[in-house]
Scaffold this motif. Structure first.
Motif, PDB file in Angstrom:
ATOM      1  N   GLY A 618       0.807  -1.214   0.000  1.00  0.00           N
ATOM      2  CA  GLY A 618       0.000   0.000   0.000  1.00  0.00           C
ATOM      3  C   GLY A 618       0.837   1.259   0.000  1.00  0.00           C
ATOM      4  O   GLY A 618       0.392   2.314   0.479  1.00  0.00           O
ATOM      5  N   LEU A 619       2.033   1.179  -0.545  1.00  0.00           N
ATOM      6  CA  LEU A 619       2.941   2.324  -0.578  1.00  0.00           C
ATOM      7  C   LEU A 619       2.616   3.190  -1.793  1.00  0.00           C
ATOM      8  O   LEU A 619       2.711   2.731  -2.925  1.00  0.00           O
ATOM      9  N   PRO A 620       2.210   4.429  -1.606  1.00  0.00           N
ATOM     10  CA  PRO A 620       1.843   5.280  -2.748  1.00  0.00           C
ATOM     11  C   PRO A 620       3.078   5.750  -3.517  1.00  0.00           C
ATOM     12  O   PRO A 620       4.109   6.064  -2.928  1.00  0.00           O
ATOM     13  N   PHE A 621       2.973   5.780  -4.843  1.00  0.00           N
ATOM     14  CA  PHE A 621       4.055   6.306  -5.672  1.00  0.00           C
ATOM     15  C   PHE A 621       3.475   6.750  -7.008  1.00  0.00           C
ATOM     16  O   PHE A 621       2.479   6.191  -7.491  1.00  0.00           O
ATOM     17  N   ALA A 622       4.106   7.757  -7.609  1.00  0.00           N
ATOM     18  CA  ALA A 622       3.615   8.310  -8.873  1.00  0.00           C
ATOM     19  C   ALA A 622       4.091   7.479 -10.063  1.00  0.00           C
ATOM     20  O   ALA A 622       3.332   7.214 -10.990  1.00  0.00           O
ATOM     21  N   ASP A 623       5.358   7.085 -10.040  1.00  0.00           N
ATOM     22  CA  ASP A 623       5.939   6.293 -11.124  1.00  0.00           C
ATOM     23  C   ASP A 623       7.170   5.584 -10.563  1.00  0.00           C
ATOM     24  O   ASP A 623       7.491   5.700  -9.367  1.00  0.00           O
ATOM     25  N   LEU A 624       7.877   4.853 -11.403  1.00  0.00           N
ATOM     26  CA  LEU A 624       9.036   4.091 -10.925  1.00  0.00           C
ATOM     27  C   LEU A 624      10.141   4.992 -10.368  1.00  0.00           C
ATOM     28  O   LEU A 624      10.696   4.681  -9.305  1.00  0.00           O
ATOM     29  N   PRO A 625      10.499   6.110 -11.031  1.00  0.00           N
ATOM     30  CA  PRO A 625      11.517   6.989 -10.438  1.00  0.00           C
ATOM     31  C   PRO A 625      11.129   7.471  -9.040  1.00  0.00           C
ATOM     32  O   PRO A 625      11.984   7.550  -8.147  1.00  0.00           O
ATOM     33  N   ASP A 626       9.834   7.784  -8.853  1.00  0.00           N
ATOM     34  CA  ASP A 626       9.366   8.213  -7.535  1.00  0.00           C
ATOM     35  C   ASP A 626       9.521   7.083  -6.519  1.00  0.00           C
ATOM     36  O   ASP A 626       9.954   7.308  -5.377  1.00  0.00           O
ATOM     37  N   LEU A 627       9.189   5.869  -6.936  1.00  0.00           N
ATOM     38  CA  LEU A 627       9.304   4.712  -6.039  1.00  0.00           C
ATOM     39  C   LEU A 627      10.760   4.453  -5.658  1.00  0.00           C
ATOM     40  O   LEU A 627      11.068   4.129  -4.497  1.00  0.00           O
ATOM     41  N   CYS A 628      11.667   4.609  -6.622  1.00  0.00           N
ATOM     42  CA  CYS A 628      13.085   4.365  -6.360  1.00  0.00           C
ATOM     43  C   CYS A 628      13.677   5.364  -5.366  1.00  0.00           C
ATOM     44  O   CYS A 628      14.701   5.088  -4.735  1.00  0.00           O
ATOM     45  N   ARG A 629      13.041   6.513  -5.233  1.00  0.00           N
ATOM     46  CA  ARG A 629      13.535   7.525  -4.291  1.00  0.00           C
ATOM     47  C   ARG A 629      13.058   7.288  -2.863  1.00  0.00           C
ATOM     48  O   ARG A 629      13.548   7.930  -1.930  1.00  0.00           O
ATOM     49  N   LYS A 630      12.117   6.398  -2.675  1.00  0.00           N
ATOM     50  CA  LYS A 630      11.533   6.178  -1.351  1.00  0.00           C
ATOM     51  C   LYS A 630      12.447   5.298  -0.499  1.00  0.00           C
ATOM     52  O   LYS A 630      12.941   4.265  -0.948  1.00  0.00           O
ATOM     53  N   ARG A 631      12.652   5.719   0.754  1.00  0.00           N
ATOM     54  CA  ARG A 631      13.526   4.983   1.672  1.00  0.00           C
ATOM     55  C   ARG A 631      13.036   3.557   1.894  1.00  0.00           C
ATOM     56  O   ARG A 631      13.839   2.619   1.992  1.00  0.00           O
ATOM     57  N   GLU A 632      11.689   3.386   1.937  1.00  0.00           N
ATOM     58  CA  GLU A 632      11.142   2.046   2.174  1.00  0.00           C
ATOM     59  C   GLU A 632      11.551   1.078   1.065  1.00  0.00           C
ATOM     60  O   GLU A 632      11.839  -0.100   1.314  1.00  0.00           O
ATOM     61  N   ALA A 633      11.569   1.569  -0.178  1.00  0.00           N
ATOM     62  CA  ALA A 633      11.952   0.720  -1.308  1.00  0.00           C
ATOM     63  C   ALA A 633      13.428   0.333  -1.215  1.00  0.00           C
ATOM     64  O   ALA A 633      13.792  -0.827  -1.442  1.00  0.00           O
ATOM     65  N   THR A 634      14.270   1.305  -0.872  1.00  0.00           N
ATOM     66  CA  THR A 634      15.698   1.023  -0.718  1.00  0.00           C
ATOM     67  C   THR A 634      15.935  -0.001   0.383  1.00  0.00           C
ATOM     68  O   THR A 634      16.742  -0.926   0.240  1.00  0.00           O
ATOM     69  N   THR A 635      15.218   0.150   1.486  1.00  0.00           N
ATOM     70  CA  THR A 635      15.351  -0.786   2.603  1.00  0.00           C
ATOM     71  C   THR A 635      14.940  -2.200   2.194  1.00  0.00           C
ATOM     72  O   THR A 635      15.603  -3.183   2.550  1.00  0.00           O
ATOM     73  N   GLU A 636      13.863  -2.309   1.425  1.00  0.00           N
ATOM     74  CA  GLU A 636      13.392  -3.620   0.969  1.00  0.00           C
ATOM     75  C   GLU A 636      14.417  -4.277   0.042  1.00  0.00           C
ATOM     76  O   GLU A 636      14.695  -5.479   0.168  1.00  0.00           O
ATOM     77  N   VAL A 637      14.967  -3.497  -0.873  1.00  0.00           N
ATOM     78  CA  VAL A 637      15.965  -4.048  -1.800  1.00  0.00           C
ATOM     79  C   VAL A 637      17.217  -4.479  -1.041  1.00  0.00           C
ATOM     80  O   VAL A 637      17.781  -5.554  -1.292  1.00  0.00           O
ATOM     81  N   LEU A 638      17.658  -3.659  -0.083  1.00  0.00           N
ATOM     82  CA  LEU A 638      18.822  -4.021   0.730  1.00  0.00           C
ATOM     83  C   LEU A 638      18.589  -5.328   1.485  1.00  0.00           C
ATOM     84  O   LEU A 638      19.464  -6.195   1.561  1.00  0.00           O
ATOM     85  N   SER A 639      17.398  -5.464   2.034  1.00  0.00           N
ATOM     86  CA  SER A 639      17.045  -6.688   2.761  1.00  0.00           C
ATOM     87  C   SER A 639      17.126  -7.901   1.836  1.00  0.00           C
ATOM     88  O   SER A 639      17.628  -8.963   2.222  1.00  0.00           O
ATOM     89  N   SER A 640      16.646  -7.733   0.616  1.00  0.00           N
ATOM     90  CA  SER A 640      16.695  -8.820  -0.358  1.00  0.00           C
ATOM     91  C   SER A 640      18.139  -9.162  -0.726  1.00  0.00           C
ATOM     92  O   SER A 640      18.499 -10.343  -0.831  1.00  0.00           O
ATOM     93  N   LEU A 641      18.982  -8.143  -0.905  1.00  0.00           N
ATOM     94  CA  LEU A 641      20.378  -8.380  -1.250  1.00  0.00           C
ATOM     95  C   LEU A 641      21.105  -9.130  -0.139  1.00  0.00           C
ATOM     96  O   LEU A 641      21.921 -10.028  -0.396  1.00  0.00           O
TER      97      LEU A 641
END
Length: 700
Positions: A618-641
């Motif tokens: 349920g994380l709101p975002f306008a487009d992919l660039p906007d999503l990539c700037r969100k700290r929550e997305a970075t945290t999720e990717v780091l967790s996956s890595l």
């Protein structure tokens, strides 16, 4: 003992023993290689290196001629007509060209040979003189192969250039080789016009597309030093003015192939006819039974040695070759108009060549579709996949024959339809293939994968995994044209005396090893060596280890190793190969600074995976660039890595604790990856220098 119990246990015991015995079948045989000390291995099935598989054939042009005569009436080259184009505009205002393509139209081996003869004669009439070089600067297509073979019949050395090459590298390639004739497509002709003032030797340009001439390009080149003709016009000249062939010898240089330039300006590798023929001969002696009933889908750049060797191997076996492109490969590819079949669906190939990045995308696309169909479909897929995986791994509880057929019908039939439904053999090369992707393709597509290892400098010849080798992570035993030797690299801690397996820098010898780099004696002397027996060896810079059965595994790369501040060594390529298994990663570059105690990474996000995660949360975002700037997305990717890194047994210091998410894909057109989709590390570092500096300076 109960006889029924004995009847149950004996077959299981026999199967277990057979499997263990088979896994240690001797594939590579140690030999006394001579020259520098090292651990050398050749293919155990062949007493000596193969130079040619055909008596009396010593050149690629000779092989082409006998195949065209032998398979004269068979389908040879297939192409799709462009019916129409249209432009689609996305919600954010970006426009994309979409193509409506027709069915494949075929020409026979005999017809293609006639086209080669007329094109060859046309070159002579056009004024191309003996000793001058020609360049092919175009996308992969039927005319590319016809032009290549036409040049060979006049003993013309062909300079191959990626169609995505930038202006500086393009000028360098054409001027260094003093090319007088360039054969190109319409869009490549426009690139040539942009740099015409910098080209010193070009006298004539042949445009493959007649539209390139009729659309006014010929009038635009009045201020250049060259004349322009169409491909069909050259063939007409040849029909009207037939010329005697001037056939090459085995030692004559067939191709100067410019590497894709992952570091600095590209280098021109000089390949003789004998070099290329040796690899082609070796490949057809190893691959499964392939012949006139097969169809090969060609879409990788012919300017890449992997595709050049693969297509010539198909020619040798009388296979039909249908041409496509990476952007029109499947029904959902970027340039395919909705409702139009992609190349694979239209052609329904049985054989394909692929680089790992393409196979990774097929895997991710299948997983996305399965997840989108709901929980029940995903559960069914997971059960079917698990059962077949157990069977491949040798579990007696794995899927049995009838059950595997059932799973294929219920689950995997639709997956296989993505590539036409008939692919039975895939040749993978150009970069390391992850074990996860290899198994996924084996199971979901039901296709054997022959993973090869080689370089432009060895005409793609090196090693090749045979069809009955079900292991993952290895690149097989030496091809029958090659010797493989490991040389100690003490600085990196890799020695041929290591236990349980010898390790060291991979050095390749044999008739497939090329003459060196064009006009670059210093670099040639650095990496090419000749032993006292006269054999040429190429030092690859890759680190490998030999398994007990003689198969090679690539484990590191010399130039990718960086020593961190506290003394730990990080192998960038090894870490990237492991972390790309994260579903959120489309591309990744790990960066290590010797003055820092940790590494960082630039991650090109996989849109389907990251957007699906955001919607689920349920994380709101306008487009992919906007999503990539969100700290929550970075945290999720780091967790996956971190999770993927742990699974791959990476050390803690090897997994980057800081990453930058990027929305724009890295493409050959952007100059950030090569045509084989390998990252250009130095270019990316320069392009994203500010982002890298920010990652090191941030507080995490």
């Amino acid at each position: 003992m109960n006889p029924y119990l004995v009847g149950l246990l004996v077959p299981i015991l026999i199967a277990f023993i057979f499997r263990k015995t088979k896994s240690y079948k001797r594939r590579g045989l140690p030999v006394n290689s001579g020259g520098e000390p090292g651990y050398a291995v050749r293919n155990a099935r062949f007493p000596s290196p193969i130079e040619t598989a055909w008596e009396g054939v010593s050149t690629i042009s000779g092989l082409f001629e006998i195949s065209c005569k032998k398979y004269s009436s068979n389908h040879f080259l297939g192409s799709r007509d462009l019916i129409s184009t249209e432009t689609e505009v996305t919600a954010d205002g970006r426009s994309f060209e979409k193509l409506h393509l027709g069915d494949y139209q075929w020409v026979s081996y005999g017809e293609v040979f006639d086209a080669v003869l007329t094109f060859s004669s046309g070159l002579a009439k056009l004024g191309h003189k003996k000793g001058e070089r020609a360049a092919i600067f175009a996308d992969t297509r039927a005319e590319w192969l016809i032009a290549l073979q036409g040049c060979f019949r006049r003993n013309i050395t062909v300079v191959t250039i990626y169609s995505s090459l930038g202006e500086e590298a393009l000028c360098h390639s054409l001027n260094e080789t003093e090319v007088t004739t360039v054969i190109c497509g319409h869009k490549e002709l426009k690139k040539l016009l942009d740099i015409s003032g910098q080209l010193v030797s070009v006298k004539r340009v042949i445009c493959i597309d007649d539209a390139g001439i009729s659309n006014g390009v010929s009038s635009e080149d009045r201020n250049t030093n060259w004349t322009t003709a169409s491909f069909s016009e050259v063939k007409r000249l040849g029909r009207e003015n037939p010329a005697e062939a001037d056939l090459p010898a085995s030692s004559d240089i067939a191709v100067i192939m410019y590497t894709s330039g992952s570091t600095g300006l590209p280098k021109g590798v000089m390949m003789s006819h004998g070099n290329i023929l040796a690899t082609v001969s070796a490949v057809i002696s190893i691959v499964p039974d392939i012949g006139v009933k097969d169809i090969y889908l060609a879409y990788l750049p012919l300017a890449h040695i992997l595709e050049l060797v693969a297509e010539n191997a198909m020619v040798a076996m009388g296979v039909g070759i249908g041409y496509g492109s990476p952007l029109t490969l499947t029904d959902t590819s970027n340039k395919i108009k909705r409702g139009t079949r992609g190349d694979a669906s239209a052609l329904r190939p049985t054989v394909m060549t692929a680089v790992p990045a393409i196979l990774d995308r097929v895997r991710d696309g299948v997983r996305k579709k399965v997840s989108a169909k709901g929980r029940f479909s995903k559960k069914l897929f997971d059960i079917a996949y698990g059962r077949k995986l157990s069977a491949i791994n040798g579990s007696w509880l794995g899927a049995w024959a009838l059950e595997k057929t059932l799973w294929d019908f219920l689950v995997f039939k639709k997956v296989r339809a993505i590539l036409g439904g008939r692919v039975r053999f895939l040749l993978s090369g150009g970069a390391p293939l992850s074990g996860d992707t290899q198994r996924f393709i084996n199971i979901s597509l039901g296709a054997a994968i022959g993973q090869g290892y080689g370089l432009t400098e060895t005409c793609a010849g090196g090693t090749f995994s045979e069809a009955d080798d079900i292991s993952i992570g290895r690149v097989g035993a030496p091809l029958p044209c090659s010797f493989i030797k490991l040389i100690d690299w003490p600085e990196g801690g890799y020695l041929t005396s290591d236990s349980p397996m010898p390790r060291g820098e991979v050095v390749i010898g044999g008739p497939n090893v090329t003459a060196g780099y064009f006009k670059n004696e210093e670099k040639t002397r650095e990496v090419y060596k000749v032993d006292e027996k006269g054999m040429r060896w190429f030092c690859t810079g890759d680190i490998g280890q030999f398994h007990p059965d003689g198969c090679l595994e690539i484990i590191d790369r010399k130039k990718d190793i960086v020593k961190l501040q506290h003394g730990e060594y990080v192998s960038l390529g090894k870490v990237e190969a492991a972390l790309i298994a994260s579903p959120y990663v489309d591309s990744i570059m790990v960066h290590a600074d010797p003055f820092q105690s940790f590494c960082v990474a630039l991650v090109v996000a996989s849109p389907p995976a990251l957007e699906a995660w955001a919607h689920q949360r349920g994380l709101p975002f306008a487009d992919l660039p906007d999503l990539c700037r969100k700290r929550e997305a970075t945290t999720e990717v780091l967790s996956s890595l971190i999770k993927v890194g742990k699974s791959a047994r990476l050390e803690k210091f090897e997994v980057p604790p800081r990453v930058k998410l990027l929305a724009e894909p890295w493409t050959p057109e952007s100059g950030l990856v090569t045509a084989a989709l390998k990252i250009k590390r130095e270019v990316i570092k320069k392009t994203f220098s500010g982002d890298l500096a920010e990652l090191y300076s941030s507080s995490g």
